[in-house]
Design a protein around this motif. Sequence first.
Motif, PDB file in Angstrom:
ATOM      1  N   VAL A 381      46.184  17.795  22.808  1.00  0.00           N
ATOM      2  CA  VAL A 381      44.784  18.202  22.845  1.00  0.00           C
ATOM      3  C   VAL A 381      44.765  19.659  23.278  1.00  0.00           C
ATOM      4  O   VAL A 381      45.382  20.022  24.285  1.00  0.00           O
ATOM      5  CB  VAL A 381      43.950  17.387  23.855  1.00  0.00           C
ATOM      6  N   SER A 382      44.095  20.498  22.502  1.00  0.00           N
ATOM      7  CA  SER A 382      43.985  21.915  22.866  1.00  0.00           C
ATOM      8  C   SER A 382      42.526  22.298  23.013  1.00  0.00           C
ATOM      9  O   SER A 382      41.684  21.837  22.242  1.00  0.00           O
ATOM     10  CB  SER A 382      44.578  22.804  21.767  1.00  0.00           C
ATOM     11  N   VAL A 383      42.253  23.143  23.999  1.00  0.00           N
ATOM     12  CA  VAL A 383      40.896  23.682  24.141  1.00  0.00           C
ATOM     13  C   VAL A 383      40.981  25.194  24.228  1.00  0.00           C
ATOM     14  O   VAL A 383      41.972  25.760  24.692  1.00  0.00           O
ATOM     15  CB  VAL A 383      40.190  23.145  25.406  1.00  0.00           C
ATOM     16  N   LEU A 384      39.917  25.813  23.767  1.00  0.00           N
ATOM     17  CA  LEU A 384      39.820  27.264  23.862  1.00  0.00           C
ATOM     18  C   LEU A 384      38.881  27.580  25.020  1.00  0.00           C
ATOM     19  O   LEU A 384      37.782  27.018  25.103  1.00  0.00           O
ATOM     20  CB  LEU A 384      39.244  27.807  22.549  1.00  0.00           C
ATOM     21  N   ILE A 385      39.332  28.455  25.918  1.00  0.00           N
ATOM     22  CA  ILE A 385      38.491  28.829  27.067  1.00  0.00           C
ATOM     23  C   ILE A 385      38.540  30.347  27.242  1.00  0.00           C
ATOM     24  O   ILE A 385      39.317  31.028  26.574  1.00  0.00           O
ATOM     25  CB  ILE A 385      38.987  28.152  28.377  1.00  0.00           C
ATOM     26  N   SER A 386      37.717  30.841  28.153  1.00  0.00           N
ATOM     27  CA  SER A 386      37.745  32.262  28.458  1.00  0.00           C
ATOM     28  C   SER A 386      39.079  32.605  29.127  1.00  0.00           C
ATOM     29  O   SER A 386      39.562  31.869  29.992  1.00  0.00           O
ATOM     30  CB  SER A 386      36.578  32.588  29.391  1.00  0.00           C
ATOM     31  N   GLU A 387      39.648  33.742  28.739  1.00  0.00           N
ATOM     32  CA  GLU A 387      40.975  34.094  29.226  1.00  0.00           C
ATOM     33  C   GLU A 387      41.044  34.202  30.756  1.00  0.00           C
ATOM     34  O   GLU A 387      42.073  33.936  31.353  1.00  0.00           O
ATOM     35  CB  GLU A 387      41.414  35.428  28.592  1.00  0.00           C
ATOM     36  N   GLU A 388      39.933  34.558  31.375  1.00  0.00           N
ATOM     37  CA  GLU A 388      40.001  34.766  32.829  1.00  0.00           C
ATOM     38  C   GLU A 388      40.301  33.472  33.590  1.00  0.00           C
ATOM     39  O   GLU A 388      40.697  33.512  34.753  1.00  0.00           O
ATOM     40  CB  GLU A 388      38.714  35.406  33.353  1.00  0.00           C
ATOM     41  N   TYR A 389      40.138  32.322  32.949  1.00  0.00           N
ATOM     42  CA  TYR A 389      40.373  31.058  33.647  1.00  0.00           C
ATOM     43  C   TYR A 389      41.710  30.407  33.316  1.00  0.00           C
ATOM     44  O   TYR A 389      41.943  29.257  33.684  1.00  0.00           O
ATOM     45  CB  TYR A 389      39.245  30.065  33.346  1.00  0.00           C
ATOM     46  N   VAL A 390      42.579  31.111  32.597  1.00  0.00           N
ATOM     47  CA  VAL A 390      43.843  30.494  32.167  1.00  0.00           C
ATOM     48  C   VAL A 390      44.599  29.857  33.323  1.00  0.00           C
ATOM     49  O   VAL A 390      44.959  28.683  33.283  1.00  0.00           O
ATOM     50  CB  VAL A 390      44.786  31.536  31.516  1.00  0.00           C
ATOM     51  N   GLU A 391      44.832  30.638  34.366  1.00  0.00           N
ATOM     52  CA  GLU A 391      45.698  30.143  35.426  1.00  0.00           C
ATOM     53  C   GLU A 391      45.053  28.979  36.164  1.00  0.00           C
ATOM     54  O   GLU A 391      45.709  27.980  36.464  1.00  0.00           O
ATOM     55  CB  GLU A 391      46.065  31.285  36.364  1.00  0.00           C
ATOM     56  N   LEU A 392      43.767  29.117  36.412  1.00  0.00           N
ATOM     57  CA  LEU A 392      43.037  28.040  37.081  1.00  0.00           C
ATOM     58  C   LEU A 392      43.105  26.767  36.237  1.00  0.00           C
ATOM     59  O   LEU A 392      43.400  25.678  36.742  1.00  0.00           O
ATOM     60  CB  LEU A 392      41.575  28.463  37.302  1.00  0.00           C
ATOM     61  N   ALA A 393      42.846  26.908  34.951  1.00  0.00           N
ATOM     62  CA  ALA A 393      42.832  25.740  34.069  1.00  0.00           C
ATOM     63  C   ALA A 393      44.202  25.052  34.041  1.00  0.00           C
ATOM     64  O   ALA A 393      44.290  23.825  34.130  1.00  0.00           O
ATOM     65  CB  ALA A 393      42.423  26.155  32.650  1.00  0.00           C
ATOM     66  N   VAL A 394      45.249  25.833  33.952  1.00  0.00           N
ATOM     67  CA  VAL A 394      46.592  25.241  33.907  1.00  0.00           C
ATOM     68  C   VAL A 394      46.874  24.478  35.205  1.00  0.00           C
ATOM     69  O   VAL A 394      47.356  23.342  35.192  1.00  0.00           O
ATOM     70  CB  VAL A 394      47.667  26.327  33.657  1.00  0.00           C
ATOM     71  N   ARG A 395      46.501  25.092  36.335  1.00  0.00           N
ATOM     72  CA  ARG A 395      46.748  24.434  37.631  1.00  0.00           C
ATOM     73  C   ARG A 395      45.955  23.126  37.751  1.00  0.00           C
ATOM     74  O   ARG A 395      46.478  22.100  38.168  1.00  0.00           O
ATOM     75  CB  ARG A 395      46.350  25.371  38.779  1.00  0.00           C
ATOM     76  N   VAL A 396      44.688  23.213  37.380  1.00  0.00           N
ATOM     77  CA  VAL A 396      43.805  22.057  37.505  1.00  0.00           C
ATOM     78  C   VAL A 396      44.297  20.896  36.625  1.00  0.00           C
ATOM     79  O   VAL A 396      44.339  19.742  37.049  1.00  0.00           O
ATOM     80  CB  VAL A 396      42.368  22.485  37.108  1.00  0.00           C
ATOM     81  N   LEU A 397      44.705  21.215  35.407  1.00  0.00           N
ATOM     82  CA  LEU A 397      45.172  20.161  34.498  1.00  0.00           C
ATOM     83  C   LEU A 397      46.510  19.590  34.954  1.00  0.00           C
ATOM     84  O   LEU A 397      46.758  18.391  34.856  1.00  0.00           O
ATOM     85  CB  LEU A 397      45.274  20.702  33.064  1.00  0.00           C
ATOM     86  N   HIS A 398      47.364  20.450  35.448  1.00  0.00           N
ATOM     87  CA  HIS A 398      48.664  19.990  35.939  1.00  0.00           C
ATOM     88  C   HIS A 398      48.461  18.939  37.029  1.00  0.00           C
ATOM     89  O   HIS A 398      49.141  17.908  37.060  1.00  0.00           O
ATOM     90  CB  HIS A 398      49.464  21.188  36.456  1.00  0.00           C
ATOM     91  N   THR A 399      47.489  19.190  37.897  1.00  0.00           N
ATOM     92  CA  THR A 399      47.177  18.229  38.956  1.00  0.00           C
ATOM     93  C   THR A 399      46.491  16.988  38.370  1.00  0.00           C
ATOM     94  O   THR A 399      46.841  15.854  38.714  1.00  0.00           O
ATOM     95  CB  THR A 399      46.253  18.876  40.014  1.00  0.00           C
ATOM     96  N   ALA A 400      45.539  17.219  37.472  1.00  0.00           N
ATOM     97  CA  ALA A 400      44.753  16.087  36.938  1.00  0.00           C
ATOM     98  C   ALA A 400      45.636  15.057  36.240  1.00  0.00           C
ATOM     99  O   ALA A 400      45.345  13.867  36.272  1.00  0.00           O
ATOM    100  CB  ALA A 400      43.692  16.604  35.964  1.00  0.00           C
ATOM    101  N   TYR A 401      46.716  15.510  35.620  1.00  0.00           N
ATOM    102  CA  TYR A 401      47.593  14.566  34.927  1.00  0.00           C
ATOM    103  C   TYR A 401      48.747  14.089  35.826  1.00  0.00           C
ATOM    104  O   TYR A 401      49.705  13.492  35.323  1.00  0.00           O
ATOM    105  CB  TYR A 401      48.133  15.183  33.637  1.00  0.00           C
ATOM    106  N   GLY A 402      48.644  14.404  37.102  1.00  0.00           N
ATOM    107  CA  GLY A 402      49.655  13.895  38.038  1.00  0.00           C
ATOM    108  C   GLY A 402      51.040  14.496  37.838  1.00  0.00           C
ATOM    109  O   GLY A 402      52.049  13.867  38.081  1.00  0.00           O
ATOM    110  N   LEU A 403      51.071  15.745  37.396  1.00  0.00           N
ATOM    111  CA  LEU A 403      52.368  16.357  37.109  1.00  0.00           C
ATOM    112  C   LEU A 403      52.966  17.137  38.277  1.00  0.00           C
ATOM    113  O   LEU A 403      54.121  17.502  38.249  1.00  0.00           O
ATOM    114  CB  LEU A 403      52.234  17.306  35.883  1.00  0.00           C
ATOM    115  N   ASP A 404      52.145  17.409  39.296  1.00  0.00           N
ATOM    116  CA  ASP A 404      52.650  18.212  40.418  1.00  0.00           C
ATOM    117  C   ASP A 404      53.832  17.520  41.111  1.00  0.00           C
ATOM    118  O   ASP A 404      53.803  16.317  41.327  1.00  0.00           O
ATOM    119  CB  ASP A 404      51.544  18.424  41.467  1.00  0.00           C
TER     120      ASP A 404
END
Length: 407
Positions: A381-404
């Motif tokens: 699944v891919s989403v397009l977002i504003s570039e300024e949120y890249v790092e936040l989005a990656v961190r949030v998703l990494h946690t949301a899927y239990g990958l940390d």
Amino acid sequence: MARIVMKFGGTSMAGTERIRGVAARVKREIDAGNEVAVVVSAMAGETDRLVGFCREASPLADAREYDVVVAAGEQITAGLLAITLQGAGVKARSWLGWQLPIHTSAAHSVARIEGVDTEHVLAAMAAGEVAVVPGFQGLSDAGRVTTLGRGGSDTSAVALAAALKADRCDIYTDVDGVYTTDPRIVPRARKLARITYEEMLELASVGAKVLQTRSVELAMKEKVRVQVLSSFSDAPGTLVVDEDEDMERELIAGVAYDRNEAKVTLVGVPDVPGVVAAIFGPLAEANINVDMIVQNIAKGEGSTDVTFTVPRTQLPLSLDVLEKARGTIQFAKVLSDAAVAKISVVGVGMKSHAGVAVTMFKALADRGINIQAITTSEIKVSVLISEEYVELAVRVLHTAYGLDAAA
Ligand code: ASP
Ligand code: MG
């Protein structure tokens, strides 16, 4: 006893000291009683240097001669490794692409491997000798040296492993495996013990490249078990395997990001048959690879908006192509935004689990990150977002899927 193809990348081969380290790793496998063939890259930076010479000599260098020049980097490292192995008491001999030979198509500088003659390598193995094979190079039917395209040594190694029916193809590189995401963004990213071929391909297509894509395609087709490891540590690497072999897999293998796309919106496009073809036809003719596409439902006014992404470097060209086709497409105006990024979650587990996308949408919504476009495949699944949120989005998703990783 196992039959192993070991492949060493440019950083592993950069200088005689490092080559000594490589020889020690090869010796360890030989001492353990394994049959080994080695594929090597040129020293890091060397192929760039050789490409530079060709450009200096002529901007339109003949591709046949370009291949003669750029194939040289691997010839040097293959010979040096054979010398170094011999010095360490290991029997070794180099075999250049034309000597085996490694048969390729005649598409110089982007040739495809068509077959590998294994006679010499098998004879070497039977005699307890290590065959050292330069990656990246081959031989055309016309009898000329070819090269496989940048990063092609990975493909050489997989092709040799397939031809030899090797138990494993160990690819030694400067990262020690495949991670759940970029550890520079998420320090708690974890190294995956296993990943499937399909996941590797999807991750590479969305920005997380560890191996040359073609090598993974070939490994998948030939069912070669590939292991990605570091030349500089003894940590276990990541095994790239078939889906059936990866029973304990997690739902999501990784989260990737890609800043190489730009968004284009055509506002006020007539809502009639043929209009989408009128938009994407001229873009395709200009060799512009469109990725995500969203078409809004017309609200009854007979017109709609179409949003899509193109490679960021091709945004100016895309806008030019669209402007020229304005008469046929008949849009009211065009908007563009290069400050976007694509975030993707990839995992074979999606095939059999519902709700994966929803987790993503919720996690991003909770942080107030707006989703501008969405695409999905069976395992992504891919989403397009504003570039300024890249790092936040990656961190949030990494946690949301239990990958940390556990703290
Ligand atoms: N030396 C070649 C390159 O830099 C091939 C490789 O290393 O895979 O592209
Ligand atoms: Mg490489």
